[in-house]
Design an enzyme around this catalytic site. Structure first.
Site, PDB file in Angstrom:
ATOM      1  CB  SER A   1       5.037  -1.726  12.044  1.00  0.00           C
ATOM      2  OG  SER A   1       4.633  -0.377  12.236  1.00  0.00           O
TER       3      SER A   1
ATOM      4  CE  LYS B   1      -0.314   3.238   4.671  1.00  0.00           C
ATOM      5  NZ  LYS B   1      -0.263   3.341   6.114  1.00  0.00           N
TER       6      LYS B   1
ATOM      7  N   GLY C   1       2.263   2.244  10.726  1.00  0.00           N
ATOM      8  CA  GLY C   1       3.206   3.345  10.557  1.00  0.00           C
ATOM      9  C   GLY C   1       3.878   3.782  11.845  1.00  0.00           C
TER      10      GLY C   1
ATOM     11  CG  ASN D   1      -1.765   1.182   1.379  1.00  0.00           C
ATOM     12  OD1 ASN D   1      -1.850   1.989   0.451  1.00  0.00           O
ATOM     13  ND2 ASN D   1      -2.406   1.332   2.527  1.00  0.00           N
TER      14      ASN D   1
ATOM     15  CG  HIS E   1      -5.891   1.929   5.031  1.00  0.00           C
ATOM     16  ND1 HIS E   1      -5.518   2.866   5.944  1.00  0.00           N
ATOM     17  CD2 HIS E   1      -4.864   1.047   4.956  1.00  0.00           C
ATOM     18  CE1 HIS E   1      -4.298   2.575   6.399  1.00  0.00           C
ATOM     19  NE2 HIS E   1      -3.888   1.477   5.802  1.00  0.00           N
TER      20      HIS E   1
ATOM     21  CD  GLU F   1      -3.112   5.486   6.615  1.00  0.00           C
ATOM     22  OE1 GLU F   1      -3.074   5.514   5.373  1.00  0.00           O
ATOM     23  OE2 GLU F   1      -2.210   4.988   7.313  1.00  0.00           O
TER      24      GLU F   1
ATOM     25  CD  GLU G   1      -3.633  -2.494   7.226  1.00  0.00           C
ATOM     26  OE1 GLU G   1      -2.496  -2.661   6.791  1.00  0.00           O
ATOM     27  OE2 GLU G   1      -4.318  -1.507   6.938  1.00  0.00           O
TER      28      GLU G   1
HETATM   29  P1  PGA Z   1       2.692   0.247   7.636  1.00  0.00           P
HETATM   30  O1  PGA Z   1       1.249   0.456   6.984  1.00  0.00           O
HETATM   31  O2  PGA Z   1       3.229  -1.056   7.093  1.00  0.00           O
HETATM   32  O3  PGA Z   1       3.489   1.426   7.214  1.00  0.00           O
HETATM   33  O4  PGA Z   1       2.487   0.177   9.120  1.00  0.00           O
HETATM   34  C1  PGA Z   1       0.379  -0.604   6.772  1.00  0.00           C
HETATM   35  C2  PGA Z   1      -0.915  -0.102   6.172  1.00  0.00           C
HETATM   36  O5  PGA Z   1      -1.387   0.946   6.606  1.00  0.00           O
HETATM   37  O6  PGA Z   1      -1.497  -0.737   5.267  1.00  0.00           O
END
Ligand code: PGA
Length: 252
Positions: free
Chosen positions: A215, A11, A176, A9, A98, A100, A170
């Site tokens: 992460s 983003k 993140g 992803n 997601h 976010e 997640e």
């Molecule tokens: P990350 O993000 O691996 O940077 O923690 C995962 C995601 O949000 O899909």
């Protein structure tokens, strides 16, 4: 058989030129090194999708995904992107829900159900994201919270449609942040979710691919993917470096 998937992803990262460079690297290294039966998905920004899908064309391993779509099929919705648009450039997957998007764009379980229907109607594969906040986990309500995300957005589907859904668990506190869920925390939740999906969809539910995200990186992917109920990963930060992303894809 549950499908193994490692989806990157991106983003809102990488301009067009850098995105194409990254995609080319991933496709080339995957061709040379990835020998397991994992499917690799590049979920790029919309503007990159057509070109990255071309780069991935013919690759037996790599395909592309969108990070979102709009709830309507077409029309006067300035600035939005439809399922038909992403499908028409060769995209195979769509991430929806997601955390976010739920947080910054107020996406609700009901809206996600609408998006899901459009994705399935068009023959693409949804990667449905779910996950709890740290406060919810500390209160001990995380399992019920995630189950409600699943039931409210997915449980109207027929068995036949549900069989096409990929779920990504997640935990928001791990996205993140550099804090990964321990493999035991991830496995426990994946097992709970699989049991819940099976209680509604039987064998079809048991066979759902459930990815872990938050992460994930080369140094922890092996341990995560060794868990019996973890079928792959949704990778944010580490998907922006071809070497790291491929090393995660090789971790099964
Ligand atoms: P990350 O993000 O691996 O940077 O923690 C995962 C995601 O949000 O899909």
């Amino acid at each position: 058989m549950r499908k193994k998937i490692v989806a990157g992803n991106w983003k809102m990262n990488k301009n067009f030129e850098d995105g194409l460079k990254l995609a080319t690297e991933v496709v080339n290294i995957a061709a040379a090194e990835v020998t397991n039966d994992v499917s690799i998905v590049l979920c790029t920004p919309f503007i990159h999708l057509a070109a990255v899908s071309k780069i991935a064309e013919g690759s037996p391993k790599v395909s592309t995904g969108a990070q979102n779509i709009y709830t309507k099929e077409s029309g006067a919705y300035t600035g939005e992107i439809s399922i038909d648009m992403v499908k028409s450039v060769g995209t195979k997957y769509v991430i929806i829900g997601h955390s976010e998007r739920r947080e910054y764009f107020n996406e609700t379980n009901a809206q996600l159900a609408e998006k899901l229907n459009l994705i399935l109607k068009n023959g693409l594969t949804p990667i449905f994201c779910c996950g709890e906040t740290l406060a919810q986990r500390e209160k001990g309500i995380h399992i019920d919270f995630v189950k409600a995300q699943l039931s409210e957005s997915l449980f109207h589907l027929s068995d036949e449609d549900f069989a096409k859904v990929v779920v990504a668990y997640e935990p928001i506190w791990a996205i993140g942040t550099g804090v990964t869920a321990t493999s035991a925390q991830a496995q426990d939740m994946h097992a709970e979710l699989r049991k819940y999906l099976a209680s509604k969809y039987g064998k079809v539910g048991e066979n759902t691919s459930i990815l872990y995200g938050g992460s994930a990186k080369p140094s922890n992917a092996k341990e995560l993917f060794a868990c019996p109920d973890i079928d792959g990963g949704l990778i944010g930060g580490a998907s922006l470096v071809a070497r790291d992303f491929i090393d995660i894809s090789k971790a099964f």
